[in-house]
Enzyme design. Structure first.
Site, PDB file in Angstrom:
ATOM      1  N   PHE A  95     -97.770  -7.302  85.717  1.00  0.00           N
ATOM      2  CA  PHE A  95     -99.252  -7.224  85.893  1.00  0.00           C
ATOM      3  C   PHE A  95     -99.543  -8.218  86.927  1.00  0.00           C
ATOM      4  CE2 PHE A  95    -103.680  -7.909  84.736  1.00  0.00           C
ATOM      5  CZ  PHE A  95    -104.148  -6.753  84.744  1.00  0.00           C
ATOM      6  N   ASP A 130    -101.203   3.112  88.649  1.00  0.00           N
ATOM      7  CA  ASP A 130    -100.292   2.598  87.600  1.00  0.00           C
ATOM      8  C   ASP A 130     -99.820   3.762  86.805  1.00  0.00           C
ATOM      9  OD1 ASP A 130     -99.283   0.231  85.966  1.00  0.00           O
ATOM     10  OD2 ASP A 130    -101.013   0.756  84.477  1.00  0.00           O
ATOM     11  N   ASP A 149    -107.895  -7.959  89.028  1.00  0.00           N
ATOM     12  CA  ASP A 149    -108.414  -9.231  87.996  1.00  0.00           C
ATOM     13  C   ASP A 149    -107.387  -8.837  87.011  1.00  0.00           C
ATOM     14  OD1 ASP A 149    -109.330  -6.214  87.475  1.00  0.00           O
ATOM     15  OD2 ASP A 149    -110.359  -7.436  85.737  1.00  0.00           O
ATOM     16  N   GLY A 160    -111.766  -3.235  91.941  1.00  0.00           N
ATOM     17  CA  GLY A 160    -110.492  -3.825  92.505  1.00  0.00           C
ATOM     18  C   GLY A 160    -110.018  -3.595  93.796  1.00  0.00           C
TER      19      GLY A 160
HETATM   20  P1  IMP Z   1    -104.030   3.773  86.197  1.00  0.00           P
HETATM   21  O1  IMP Z   1    -105.250   4.665  85.787  1.00  0.00           O
HETATM   22  O2  IMP Z   1    -103.288   3.358  85.072  1.00  0.00           O
HETATM   23  O3  IMP Z   1    -103.362   4.290  87.375  1.00  0.00           O
HETATM   24  O4  IMP Z   1    -104.539   2.385  86.432  1.00  0.00           O
HETATM   25  C1  IMP Z   1    -105.304   1.967  87.674  1.00  0.00           C
HETATM   26  C2  IMP Z   1    -106.374   1.007  87.537  1.00  0.00           C
HETATM   27  O5  IMP Z   1    -105.818  -0.008  86.435  1.00  0.00           O
HETATM   28  C3  IMP Z   1    -106.453   0.087  88.780  1.00  0.00           C
HETATM   29  O6  IMP Z   1    -107.348   0.751  89.364  1.00  0.00           O
HETATM   30  C4  IMP Z   1    -106.501  -1.327  88.447  1.00  0.00           C
HETATM   31  O7  IMP Z   1    -107.835  -1.549  88.236  1.00  0.00           O
HETATM   32  C5  IMP Z   1    -105.929  -1.397  87.066  1.00  0.00           C
HETATM   33  N1  IMP Z   1    -104.553  -2.130  86.979  1.00  0.00           N
HETATM   34  C6  IMP Z   1    -103.236  -1.313  86.779  1.00  0.00           C
HETATM   35  N2  IMP Z   1    -102.215  -2.299  87.105  1.00  0.00           N
HETATM   36  C7  IMP Z   1    -103.014  -3.257  87.402  1.00  0.00           C
HETATM   37  C8  IMP Z   1    -102.379  -4.717  87.553  1.00  0.00           C
HETATM   38  O8  IMP Z   1    -101.129  -4.935  87.419  1.00  0.00           O
HETATM   39  N3  IMP Z   1    -103.374  -5.733  87.715  1.00  0.00           N
HETATM   40  C9  IMP Z   1    -104.740  -5.353  87.687  1.00  0.00           C
HETATM   41  N4  IMP Z   1    -105.382  -4.239  87.527  1.00  0.00           N
HETATM   42  C10 IMP Z   1    -104.292  -3.089  87.287  1.00  0.00           C
HETATM   43 MG    MG Z   2    -108.948  -0.350  90.427  1.00  0.00          MG
END
Ligand code: IMP
Ligand code: MG
Length: 176
Positions: free
Chosen positions: A153, A103, A160, A45
């Site tokens: 999102f 996130d 993606d 990403g």
């Molecule tokens: P976390 O572990 O929940 O903080 O998620 C982090 C990963 O989830 C990021 O590196 C993104 O690849 C993916 N992610 C989280 N939110 C989004 C979004 O809104 N769009 C796309 N990818 C997301």
């Molecule tokens: Mg990521």
């Protein structure tokens, strides 16, 4: 510009992204001049943000890549896939981890923990987007984040939904 049907609206334009990324690059240039930092891109990403960011940093640096994932479609799977044996040689280095979005923070908190075990001289976490309302790892923050966004999102500029939309030059809200 042709906006795909699945994009509800543009949240951040190319100009807004460029402006913030340049400001961050200026700050990192001041911070890391003379330190030959190692910038690590969290794949997939962060790849677009990373390639723009490193070109705004005006001091010598090196780059590496590290793969980590946890999302399937528009949901965090809860399981973070990252292999500690893929961590580059960071011992004694000033390391800057570059991520697309925080996130729940499960991914970055695990990645940070893994990297810290490998003896960097310093470790900074830089992300493009932050969704603080979704946090599950309490008090986890990036050292720098360019934009705080609501619980939406989003796709584009590297982000993606099921591997699609990474090539959009802006950040758009995905229509579920
Ligand atoms: P976390 O572990 O929940 O903080 O998620 C982090 C990963 O989830 C990021 O590196 C993104 O690849 C993916 N992610 C989280 N939110 C989004 C979004 O809104 N769009 C796309 N990818 C997301
Ligand atoms: Mg990521």
């Amino acid at each position: 510009m042709c906006i795909p049907e699945k994009i509800e609206k543009i949240l951040l334009t190319e100009d807004q992204l460029k402006e913030k990324v340049t400001l961050l690059g200026d700050e990192l240039t001041k911070e890391y001049s003379g330190k030959n930092p190692l910038f690590v891109c969290v794949l997939n990403g962060a790849v677009v943000f990373f390639s723009d960011l490193i070109r705004t940093v005006k001091c010598p640096l090196e780059i590496e890549f590290f793969r980590a994932s946890s999302y399937i479609g528009t949901n965090s799977s809860g399981d973070v896939n990252a292999d500690e044996s893929d961590i580059p040689d960071i011992e004694g280095r000033d390391v800057v981890i570059v991520e697309d979005i925080i996130d729940t923070a499960r991914t970055l908190s695990k990645v940070k923990e893994m990297f810290l075990r490998h003896g960097p001289r310093s470790l900074r976490i830089v992300c493009l987007l932050d969704k603080p309302s979704r946090r599950e790892v309490e008090n986890f923050t990036a050292d720098n984040s360019c934009f705080e966004i609501e619980d939406l999102f989003v796709v584009g500029y590297g982000l993606d939904c099921d591997q699609q939309f990474r090539n959009l030059p802006y950040i758009g809200v995905y229509k579920a």
